[in-house]
Design a protein around this motif. Structure first.
Motif, PDB file in Angstrom:
ATOM      1  N   UNK A 115       0.244  31.760  77.700  1.00  0.00           N
ATOM      2  CA  UNK A 115      -0.864  30.837  77.937  1.00  0.00           C
ATOM      3  C   UNK A 115      -0.552  29.380  77.659  1.00  0.00           C
ATOM      4  N   UNK A 116       0.697  28.960  77.897  1.00  0.00           N
ATOM      5  CA  UNK A 116       0.996  27.531  77.707  1.00  0.00           C
ATOM      6  C   UNK A 116       1.687  26.963  78.946  1.00  0.00           C
ATOM      7  N   UNK A 117       1.518  25.674  79.146  1.00  0.00           N
ATOM      8  CA  UNK A 117       2.180  25.005  80.273  1.00  0.00           C
ATOM      9  C   UNK A 117       3.543  24.496  79.824  1.00  0.00           C
ATOM     10  N   UNK A 118       4.567  24.634  80.695  1.00  0.00           N
ATOM     11  CA  UNK A 118       5.879  24.116  80.299  1.00  0.00           C
ATOM     12  C   UNK A 118       5.847  22.598  80.158  1.00  0.00           C
ATOM     13  N   UNK A 119       6.415  22.098  79.056  1.00  0.00           N
ATOM     14  CA  UNK A 119       6.453  20.647  78.894  1.00  0.00           C
ATOM     15  C   UNK A 119       7.825  20.081  79.218  1.00  0.00           C
ATOM     16  N   UNK A 120       8.837  20.905  78.976  1.00  0.00           N
ATOM     17  CA  UNK A 120      10.197  20.413  79.166  1.00  0.00           C
ATOM     18  C   UNK A 120      11.130  21.619  79.225  1.00  0.00           C
TER      19      UNK A 120
END
Ligand code: ADP
Length: 498
Positions: free
Chosen positions: A397-402
């Motif tokens: 449930x998280x968006x990729x940041x890097x």
């Protein structure tokens, strides 16, 4: 006085030793290849002494070549090819058989039997793995049966180990019989929640506890180097599986941080923090590292054919001479012209898990040329990696940041830019792309107090290159849709059971 740390990076085809200084810069490096043994189709072995000798030679030679005084070496860390299985005599040290290499498929029938016995759910839940012959458990079970070693194993006359264990046992004084939690988590015998060997799996595979190593922290002194080797006792202070080491070497210490290694295949790991995340798309749950008895977990996915697609263009299709040419060729086009290549040469892994899919090129027109095929091959590496990232994001449930990258094909900036475009996040390449060795060095240095904590280590990691997404959202969606349509054409190409 300067201090140094040495990483021993025992890989599938070569053993290397890398010296790092206190700023985590590479001072010297030496590696030796060793023989791959293929006794039958699908079987892969290594000669245990070839692993040990090539690694010891690399260690001795790198120290000699660098000219640094042995007393300035603060610690040694070991990182290794995972899952490869060895058994040796506790008294004599003599291996009872060749090392059975992770790639070896000989134990597929054992794993099939485990599934028929209804253990699939148990394996998934306790070990975090998908039942497969890759992992050490079935290989060890095969060895005990094949060589009729059950009595000796029960009597404590034998040692089982993955390569980390075998090296620590052979290189250290006092012969410690240990493995770390990352390597243990690849055996299919280890409960990643309780941090102990799992009795249900041991029973199912008829493996006595007496043969198993003690599971220790990833960073911590397991022994001192035998004084015979370099003339001085140096602490051996880290054991860590290669992909876990690369995640650490990329300083991906926070949940959500991830790395992708672009080699022959690609290995993507995402830190999920102190709780193991379970995956709905068939990714593996694994121990990222264990520090002071506390586990950090990761999700892991792999791309079977990554850089190998470029080798295929060179060696089979013969449309390029060198892997590095692909960058200029891909850039000679303004876009991919609707051409997609799905390199499902050996089937597709997560999130598709279709061993009946096969390689496909779609979208050909009268104007399609060599450059389109080359570009499509590079793009396929990024698309397959992106599928893994999307699955991981959905699972936790998280968006990729890097995305932090390393490996041979991370030299290709077209590939990295396209990766950034498709993911919609930054792609970052560090100055040191020997990340696997770096991780083991950092973990060993941490254990002996050369660096005090993860914050200090973070400060040593340096960016070489950042690629930011340039593609518009609409175009990005269109590209991903095209890829998924192409994948759908490659699925179930072979008739099952034919
Ligand atoms: P491994 O450790 O799996 O042997 P490496 O990390 O050495 O792999 O990377 C080699 C792979 O990367 C090969 O498959 C090769 O085709 C690919 N490769 C190397 N350089 C490039 C490049 N500039 N562009 C694309 N692919 C590359």
């Amino acid at each position: 006085m300067h201090k140094y740390v040495i990483a021993l990076d025992q890989g599938t085809t070569s053993s290397r030793a890398v010296i790092f200084d206190e700023q985590a810069r590479i001072v010297a490096m030496k590696s030796y290849e060793f023989e791959q043994i293929y006794p039958q189709p699908g079987w892969v072995e290594h000669e245990p002494m070839a692993i040990l000798n090539s690694q010891t030679d690399a260690l001795r030679d790198v120290v000699r070549l660098s000219g640094i005084p042995v007393e300035d070496i603060a610690a040694i860390g070991i990182t290794n090819q995972r899952e490869t299985t060895l058994v040796w005599d506790k008294k004599t040290g003599e291996p009872v058989y060749n090392a059975i290499v992770w790639q070896c498929r000989r134990t597929a029938p054992i794993v099939k039997r485990l599934c028929e016995d209804g253990l699939e759910g148990h394996i998934r839940e306790t070990t975090g793995l998908i039942p497969d012959a890759y992992f050490s458990g079935s290989k060890l079970s095969w060895l005990l049966d094949k060589l009729d070693l059950h009595e000796r194993a029960k009597n404590g006359e034998l040692c089982f180990g993955t390569v980390d264990t075998f090296l620590a046992w052979n290189l250290c004084e006092g012969r410690p019989h240990v493995t770390d939690a990352t390597n243990a988590s690849r055996t299919m015998l280890f409960n990643i929640h309780t941090n102990d060997w799992d009795d249900t799996m041991l029973e199912a595979l008829n493996i006595p506890r007496e043969i198993l190593p003690k599971v220790v922290d990833t960073s911590g002194i397991v022994g001192v180097l035998d004084v015979e080797i370099l003339g001085r006792e140096i602490p051996v202070a880290a054991l860590v599986g290669d992909q876990h080491s690369a995640l650490f070497g990329q300083c991906s210490f926070e949940p959500g941080m991830m790395k992708n290694t672009y080699g022959t295949g690609c290995f993507l790991l995402m830190n999920t923090g102190d709780k193991p995340a379970s995956s709905k798309s068939g990714l593996l749950t694994t121990v990222a590292w264990r520090l002071n008895g506390k586990c950090t977990y990761a999700l892991e996915g792999s791309v079977f054919i990554g850089g190998a697609a470029i080798q295929w263009l060179r060696d089979e299709m013969k449309i390029i001479e060198r892997a590095s040419e692909t960058e200029t060729i891909a850039r000679s086009l303004k876009d991919n012209g609707g051409v997609y290549l799905v390199p499902a040469f050996t089937g597709l892994g997560a999130p598709y898990w279709d061993m009946y899919s096969r390689g496909t090129i779609v979208g050909l027109t009268r104007g399609t040329g060599r450059a389109h095929i080359v570009r499509a091959a590079l793009e396929s590496i990024a698309f397959q990696s992106a599928d893994l990232v999307f699955s991981m994001s959905a699972d936790c449930g998280c968006r990729p940041v890097e995305l932090r990258v390393d490996g041979g094909a991370s030299a290709n900036q077209f590939l990295l830019q396209f990766q950034s475009d498709i993911l919609g996040c930054d792609v970052v390449r560090p100055t040191i792309i020997e990340t696997t060795a770096l991780g083991a060095a950092l973990l060993a240095g941490l254990a002996v107090g050369l660096w005090k904590d993860l914050d200090e280590i973070k400060g040593l990691w340096q960016k070489d290159l950042t690629l930011q997404p340039k593609m518009g959202e609409e175009q990005r969606k269109k590209e991903i849709m095209g890829w998924h349509k192409a994948v759908s054409r490659s699925l179930k190409w072979l008739e099952e059971d034919n």
